[in-house]
Design a protein around this motif. Structure first.
Motif, PDB file in Angstrom:
ATOM      1  N   LYS A 125       0.830  -1.202   0.000  1.00 24.82           N
ATOM      2  CA  LYS A 125       0.000   0.000   0.000  1.00 24.82           C
ATOM      3  C   LYS A 125       0.868   1.256   0.000  1.00 24.82           C
ATOM      4  N   ASN A 126       1.923   1.260   0.791  1.00 25.00           N
ATOM      5  CA  ASN A 126       2.813   2.428   0.832  1.00 25.00           C
ATOM      6  C   ASN A 126       3.440   2.710  -0.524  1.00 25.00           C
ATOM      7  N   LEU A 127       3.723   1.637  -1.263  1.00 22.25           N
ATOM      8  CA  LEU A 127       4.471   1.745  -2.510  1.00 22.25           C
ATOM      9  C   LEU A 127       3.579   1.780  -3.744  1.00 22.25           C
ATOM     10  N   ASP A 128       2.261   1.815  -3.543  1.00 24.01           N
ATOM     11  CA  ASP A 128       1.308   1.860  -4.658  1.00 24.01           C
ATOM     12  C   ASP A 128       1.478   0.682  -5.613  1.00 24.01           C
ATOM     13  N   LEU A 129       1.667  -0.493  -5.047  1.00 22.19           N
ATOM     14  CA  LEU A 129       1.794  -1.694  -5.860  1.00 22.19           C
ATOM     15  C   LEU A 129       0.417  -2.326  -6.064  1.00 22.19           C
ATOM     16  N   GLY A 130       0.349  -3.270  -6.979  1.00 25.93           N
ATOM     17  CA  GLY A 130      -0.896  -3.963  -7.257  1.00 25.93           C
ATOM     18  C   GLY A 130      -1.191  -5.014  -6.217  1.00 25.93           C
ATOM     19  N   PRO A 131      -1.938  -6.046  -6.582  1.00 24.98           N
ATOM     20  CA  PRO A 131      -2.303  -7.096  -5.619  1.00 24.98           C
ATOM     21  C   PRO A 131      -1.067  -7.802  -5.088  1.00 24.98           C
ATOM     22  N   TYR A 132      -1.149  -8.273  -3.868  1.00 26.03           N
ATOM     23  CA  TYR A 132      -0.008  -8.992  -3.293  1.00 26.03           C
ATOM     24  C   TYR A 132       0.035 -10.389  -3.902  1.00 26.03           C
ATOM     25  N   LEU A 146       1.546 -13.696 -21.786  1.00 25.62           N
ATOM     26  CA  LEU A 146       2.723 -13.782 -20.918  1.00 25.62           C
ATOM     27  C   LEU A 146       3.193 -15.240 -20.862  1.00 25.62           C
ATOM     28  N   LYS A 147       3.818 -15.665 -21.921  1.00 24.77           N
ATOM     29  CA  LYS A 147       4.238 -17.057 -22.045  1.00 24.77           C
ATOM     30  C   LYS A 147       5.638 -17.252 -21.489  1.00 24.77           C
ATOM     31  N   SER A 148       5.815 -18.350 -20.786  1.00 20.47           N
ATOM     32  CA  SER A 148       7.084 -18.639 -20.131  1.00 20.47           C
ATOM     33  C   SER A 148       8.048 -19.349 -21.062  1.00 20.47           C
ATOM     34  N   LEU A 149       9.333 -19.102 -20.881  1.00 19.93           N
ATOM     35  CA  LEU A 149      10.345 -19.947 -21.506  1.00 19.93           C
ATOM     36  C   LEU A 149      10.201 -21.355 -20.929  1.00 19.93           C
ATOM     37  N   PRO A 150      10.545 -22.384 -21.687  1.00 18.36           N
ATOM     38  CA  PRO A 150      10.242 -23.767 -21.273  1.00 18.36           C
ATOM     39  C   PRO A 150      11.238 -24.356 -20.286  1.00 18.36           C
ATOM     40  N   PHE A 151      11.274 -23.782 -19.070  1.00 14.43           N
ATOM     41  CA  PHE A 151      12.205 -24.262 -18.056  1.00 14.43           C
ATOM     42  C   PHE A 151      11.526 -25.224 -17.095  1.00 14.43           C
ATOM     43  N   ASP A 152      12.326 -26.093 -16.514  1.00 17.67           N
ATOM     44  CA  ASP A 152      11.889 -26.962 -15.424  1.00 17.67           C
ATOM     45  C   ASP A 152      11.896 -26.124 -14.150  1.00 17.67           C
ATOM     46  N   GLY A 153      10.720 -25.916 -13.565  1.00 21.42           N
ATOM     47  CA  GLY A 153      10.625 -25.056 -12.396  1.00 21.42           C
ATOM     48  C   GLY A 153      11.406 -25.527 -11.194  1.00 21.42           C
ATOM     49  N   ASP A 154      11.822 -26.777 -11.183  1.00 23.16           N
ATOM     50  CA  ASP A 154      12.641 -27.273 -10.085  1.00 23.16           C
ATOM     51  C   ASP A 154      14.085 -26.788 -10.196  1.00 23.16           C
ATOM     52  N   ALA A 155      14.429 -26.215 -11.351  1.00 22.59           N
ATOM     53  CA  ALA A 155      15.787 -25.716 -11.564  1.00 22.59           C
ATOM     54  C   ALA A 155      15.784 -24.205 -11.797  1.00 22.59           C
ATOM     55  N   VAL A 156      15.044 -23.769 -12.807  1.00 21.92           N
ATOM     56  CA  VAL A 156      14.923 -22.345 -13.142  1.00 21.92           C
ATOM     57  C   VAL A 156      13.442 -21.993 -13.130  1.00 21.92           C
ATOM     58  N   TYR A 157      13.090 -20.941 -12.419  1.00 25.84           N
ATOM     59  CA  TYR A 157      11.682 -20.554 -12.362  1.00 25.84           C
ATOM     60  C   TYR A 157      11.536 -19.070 -12.671  1.00 25.84           C
ATOM     61  N   ASN A 158      10.297 -18.652 -12.871  1.00 23.69           N
ATOM     62  CA  ASN A 158       9.997 -17.253 -13.169  1.00 23.69           C
ATOM     63  C   ASN A 158       9.706 -16.508 -11.874  1.00 23.69           C
ATOM     64  N   LYS A 159      10.631 -15.663 -11.473  1.00 26.01           N
ATOM     65  CA  LYS A 159      10.415 -14.845 -10.273  1.00 26.01           C
ATOM     66  C   LYS A 159       9.749 -13.553 -10.709  1.00 26.01           C
ATOM     67  N   MET A 160       8.574 -13.301 -10.161  1.00 28.43           N
ATOM     68  CA  MET A 160       7.794 -12.138 -10.573  1.00 28.43           C
ATOM     69  C   MET A 160       8.218 -10.867  -9.832  1.00 28.43           C
ATOM     70  N   TRP A 161       8.143  -9.761 -10.574  1.00 26.14           N
ATOM     71  CA  TRP A 161       8.399  -8.432 -10.043  1.00 26.14           C
ATOM     72  C   TRP A 161       7.171  -7.571 -10.291  1.00 26.14           C
ATOM     73  N   GLN A 162       6.878  -6.694  -9.375  1.00 24.14           N
ATOM     74  CA  GLN A 162       5.876  -5.668  -9.600  1.00 24.14           C
ATOM     75  C   GLN A 162       6.567  -4.307  -9.594  1.00 24.14           C
ATOM     76  N   PHE A 163       5.915  -3.341 -10.245  1.00 29.57           N
ATOM     77  CA  PHE A 163       6.531  -2.037 -10.409  1.00 29.57           C
ATOM     78  C   PHE A 163       5.645  -0.942  -9.855  1.00 29.57           C
ATOM     79  N   SER A 164       6.224  -0.175  -8.945  1.00 31.90           N
ATOM     80  CA  SER A 164       5.554   0.997  -8.431  1.00 31.90           C
ATOM     81  C   SER A 164       5.513   2.051  -9.532  1.00 31.90           C
ATOM     82  N   LYS A 165       4.779   3.121  -9.317  1.00 37.65           N
ATOM     83  CA  LYS A 165       4.562   4.155 -10.352  1.00 37.65           C
ATOM     84  C   LYS A 165       5.821   4.714 -11.029  1.00 37.65           C
TER      85      LYS A 165
END
Length: 510
Positions: A125-132, A146-165
């Motif tokens: 809320k302080n940072l004006d971010l979207g849903p948690y 938003l299609k993922s590269l074909p990685f095995d999530g047990d090795a390489v996964y998609n870490k999500m980032w959100q962006f403030s204004k």
């Protein structure tokens, strides 16, 4: 309420229940937690409401070791602090970041990721971010492209980032703070010294000065120092009248373990066919969320590497971009022009059909290193405080980790026949621990008043209280025991809200 400390009678005594030193992301977040409470809060800001060169000059210092940015430009010295040039990158720390890792010396926090979980949504809320929400599937449900590269999530996964204004705290929260009846904001009130009682078991007052020649004394029951990692350490070290090594520095830990994120171009990803890779795309002030490639805890343990993430930029755009270390100058206006030019180049180079080759750019945590540290110079600033000296020192573990990250990514993309990874030259010789000229940091200062349960291993305890001093707290990323891979702002705000809750319980119990 706002008071300009240049305009009140010299040698004034200012009294309150809680004194917060610094009005950046941490200081303002702490103050907001005490809105409409019965406590009188004194919020001290060294500068005013706008950038002033003479105020920035107070942050000048020297650097040695690994090449680094000018200290006077790495942090902003006015209301809102460094959120004034923050890019808005936010992501949560991982569970492994808080754990002791046998291959990472000095790792381990006295708290866990679960201890911060209740505070991340409040920080949003302080940072004006979207849903948690940091699950890639949530965001893919919002946009099927938003299609993922074909990685095995047990090795390489998609870490999500959100962006403030990105949220500029000095703009968004100015009226709230100034109009709050129980918060007393003093501008041009630079804290130059902290005074404790006779046995240094509690702080009694702080001294503030300004360039108008005024000096004042601030007394409170609880003190929160929220100046930034370099200035937090500098202030403790300079407050040495009662303790020759500085307050909280009985075990010579104040200023040590300075950490940055290595932000450095590291490899190339060549795909079997062109792809826009929308999931991994970022555009200034437009993108709400994106993914970076991250390495699972299982693989970090297997390869004994640090935590890090890789972002992707089309190679034909990236190859013409200067290194960040060369774009950030002591001239703030020129720095803004440099980054505006970079953003325009990214927009101009975009292709609807996508790209076949991408630069892999790493954000890597730095291993805690006691030799990477902040100390005091013999030279003093205009208010008589010794200037900071930063020695930034890396270890072989950082370079080993970079190689490990791209070994894992390369193997995973190769298994799928989706493409190949090409290491940059400086990473190919496993016996070479030197760093190229373009090595840079993320302007993320951390660790100088690190958290530890054992007073001999850190400066503050699990509640950010300085060991041995009953009412002195440090706020912000200076309390980090390890740096993790994400930018520090989201977590430092969450940690500050947790600190404020602790102080509320403490003062209520008295």
């Amino acid at each position: 309420m706002h008071i300009d400390a240049r305009n009140i009678e010299n040698n004034s005594i200012i009294e309150g229940d809680i004194c917060i030193v610094g009005s950046g992301a941490a200081g303002i977040s702490a103050a907001l937690e005490f809105l409409n409470t019965p406590y009188k809060v004194i919020l001290l800001e060294g500068g005013g409401f706008e950038y002033e060169k003479q105020m920035q000059d107070l942050y000048k210092g020297k650097t040695t070791g690994q090449r680094y940015y000018p200290l006077e430009s790495a942090r902003l010295h006015y209301f809102g602090g460094t959120t004034g040039h923050w890019s808005g990158f936010c992501s949560t720390f991982d569970a492994i970041d808080f754990k002791e890792r046998e291959w990472v010396p000095h790792s381990g926090w006295p708290i866990t990721r679960e201890d911060l979980d209740p505070y991340y949504p409040r920080a949003h809320k302080n940072l004006d971010l979207g849903p948690y929400e940091y699950d890639v599937k949530y965001w893919q449900g919002k946009d099927p492209e938003l299609k993922s590269l074909p990685f095995d999530g047990d090795a390489v996964y998609n870490k999500m980032w959100q962006f403030s204004k990105p949220t500029r705290f000095g703009t968004k929260y100015r009226d709230t703070i100034v109009k709050a009846p129980n918060i007393h904001l003093y501008t041009y009130a630079n804290v130059t010294d902290i005074t404790a009682n006779e046995n240094a078991s509690a702080v009694t007052q702080v001294t503030v000065k300004n360039l108008a020649g005024k000096q004042h004394t601030v007394k409170a029951k609880q003190f929160i120092i929220a100046c930034c990692s370099i200035q937090n350490a500098r202030l403790l070290l300079a407050s040495n009248k009662q303790m020759p090594k500085g307050l909280g520095n009985q075990h010579d830990n104040v200023g040590r373990y300075f950490m940055e994120h290595l932000e450095i171009k590291s490899a190339e990803l060549w795909l079997a066919k062109p792809d826009v890779l929308k999931l991994y795309h970022w555009e200034w002030e437009i993108t709400k969320a994106r993914a970076e490639l991250a390495i699972s805890e299982k693989m970090q343990r297997k390869y004994k590497i640090l935590n890090g993430t890789a972002s992707l930029t089309p190679l034909d755009i990236a190859k013409n971009q200067p290194a960040f270390i060369d774009m950030w100058t002591a001239d703030t206006a020129q720095t803004k022009k440099n980054f505006a030019k970079l953003d325009q180049a990214n927009k101009d180079g975009a292709k609807k059909e996508g790209h076949r080759s991408y630069q892999l750019f790493t954000r890597l945590e730095q291993a805690p290193n006691p030799n990477s540290r902040v100390t005091l110079d013999v030279e003093k600033d205009a208010l008589g405080v010794p200037r900071a000296m930063l020695h930034w020192e890396l270890t072989p573990l950082e370079k080993h980790s970079l190689r490990g990250i791209y070994k894992i990514i390369g193997e995973q993309i190769g298994i799928t026949n989706g493409g190949r990874v090409r290491l940059m030259d400086y990473l190919r010789d496993e016996n070479d621990n030197t760093w190229p000229e373009f090595t840079g940091g993320g302007w993320h200062h951390m660790g100088t008043t690190r958290m530890a349960a054992d007073p001999t291993k850190g400066v503050v305890d699990a509640n950010c209280k300085v060991h041995g001093i009953a009412n002195l707290y440090m706020a912000g990323a200076s309390c980090y025991a390890t740096a993790a891979a994400p930018n520090p702002t989201l977590t430092l705000v969450a940690l500050t809200i947790r600190l404020a809750d602790h102080i509320k319980r403490k003062v209520k119990a008295v």
